[in-house]
Design a protein around this motif. Sequence first.
Motif, PDB file in Angstrom:
ATOM      1  N   SER A  84       8.051 -19.497 -16.160  1.00  0.00           N
ATOM      2  CA  SER A  84       7.790 -18.845 -15.048  1.00  0.00           C
ATOM      3  C   SER A  84       6.467 -18.709 -15.138  1.00  0.00           C
ATOM      4  N   GLU A  85       5.830 -18.235 -13.911  1.00  0.00           N
ATOM      5  CA  GLU A  85       4.200 -18.459 -13.762  1.00  0.00           C
ATOM      6  C   GLU A  85       3.445 -17.926 -14.987  1.00  0.00           C
TER       7      GLU A  85
ATOM      8  N   TYR B 188       1.388 -18.946 -17.652  1.00  0.00           N
ATOM      9  CA  TYR B 188      -0.530 -18.816 -17.892  1.00  0.00           C
ATOM     10  C   TYR B 188      -1.338 -17.229 -17.452  1.00  0.00           C
TER      11      TYR B 188
ATOM     12  N   GLU C 192      -0.921 -28.256 -11.835  1.00  0.00           N
ATOM     13  CA  GLU C 192      -0.384 -27.893 -13.740  1.00  0.00           C
ATOM     14  C   GLU C 192      -0.940 -28.077 -14.809  1.00  0.00           C
TER      15      GLU C 192
ATOM     16  N   ARG D 275       7.716 -24.491 -13.322  1.00  0.00           N
ATOM     17  CA  ARG D 275       7.548 -23.219 -13.825  1.00  0.00           C
ATOM     18  C   ARG D 275       7.352 -22.356 -12.143  1.00  0.00           C
ATOM     19  N   CYS D 276       7.914 -21.146 -11.755  1.00  0.00           N
ATOM     20  CA  CYS D 276       8.689 -20.218 -10.163  1.00  0.00           C
ATOM     21  C   CYS D 276       7.835 -19.657 -10.509  1.00  0.00           C
ATOM     22  N   SER D 277       7.295 -18.752  -9.123  1.00  0.00           N
ATOM     23  CA  SER D 277       6.679 -17.148  -9.039  1.00  0.00           C
ATOM     24  C   SER D 277       8.482 -16.700  -9.283  1.00  0.00           C
TER      25      SER D 277
ATOM     26  N   HIS E 238       5.048 -27.041  -9.947  1.00  0.00           N
ATOM     27  CA  HIS E 238       4.836 -25.632  -9.706  1.00  0.00           C
ATOM     28  C   HIS E 238       5.825 -25.356  -8.739  1.00  0.00           C
TER      29      HIS E 238
ATOM     30  N   VAL F 133       6.499 -22.550  -5.905  1.00  0.00           N
ATOM     31  CA  VAL F 133       5.845 -21.178  -5.755  1.00  0.00           C
ATOM     32  C   VAL F 133       5.802 -21.105  -4.317  1.00  0.00           C
TER      33      VAL F 133
ATOM     34  N   PRO G 196      -0.142 -20.478  -8.873  1.00  0.00           N
ATOM     35  CA  PRO G 196       0.162 -21.971  -9.108  1.00  0.00           C
ATOM     36  C   PRO G 196       0.160 -22.213  -7.701  1.00  0.00           C
TER      37      PRO G 196
ATOM     38  N   THR H 172       0.648 -25.797  -4.920  1.00  0.00           N
ATOM     39  CA  THR H 172       2.434 -25.819  -4.963  1.00  0.00           C
ATOM     40  C   THR H 172       2.073 -27.346  -4.043  1.00  0.00           C
TER      41      THR H 172
END
Length: 312
Positions: free
Chosen positions: A119-120, A123, A137, A173-175, A237, A239, A279, A281
């Motif tokens: 996941s985002e 960060y 990234e 890493r996703c939103s 990412h 996102v 993040p 994209t």
Amino acid sequence: MKVIIAGGSGFMGSHFVQYMAGKYPENQIINLDIYEDKQKLRSMEDMANYQFMKWNLTNREAVFHLLDTVKPDIIINFSQEQRDPCDMDSYAEKSETAAINLLDACRTCGIRRYHHVLSEKIYGTRPPYHTPHIFTEESSIAVSDAFSPVMTDADMTARMCHRFDGVPVTISRCSKNYGPYCNQNEFPFTVVRKALAEETIIPEIDGETINGWLYVADHCRALDLIINEGKDGEIYHIVSESVLTQTEAVKTILRILNKPEYLIYCSKDNGNHSRQSVPDTSKITQELGWVPSYDFETGLRKTILWYMTHQN
């Protein structure tokens, strides 16, 4: 081709299981989890290329035996999606152990791709600013809540396995995902229930928390691209372009349901807002051609329609 989806009974994992089995009928899709959610995966019952295997990924010998027997081509690890907030110590230990066991077994099984879904939130969050922080990234990761150390450890372990052992690893890493079958005790369904009953709605942290809202079908398409076309050792990412505060997201739901905005209650501003990282994209767009197909309102309408027909 044999594809193992670890944690395929969770919200995101179950959507990806259905996506892969439907798009690639010639592939064998194996859902590896400690339980099978019959409700989410009801459509899979008659699919010849789908198989559920109840497996404890914290059992190192069992994981090595499984990969040696099945000889998968691809592993996608969603296992960190399965978590119990009331038992964080156990969750952290099991999640990290599962990732290490899978990666260690991948060293010798000749796998084509190991992909780790994160996941985002890795960060962290930042103090309030007029605009949210933008991360690439290559940005440093941070620990900001109880779940962050688990994600950080898994992320670093996966990268080390690629760098020092040559394991073909990719990381995403996703939103924040939403869509059918998401947790009905979380957003957006908690807001939908209150809106339909015309009850007071209190957004999180005075409504100032910023999130990127990603419709789960877009997430599945992006993962498919990364697994098949992404470069070994790279982070991508996934996102949404729909970056909204909690209050803005609640107002969208009220507009869709034709409910008044006075249902929203925000307490006095205390200055302690937490703004989620956003993040960038451009990497996945430029290298793999991925862009989200759903804006927030379109995806939310589909999600609410599903909820209205399945709430019983």
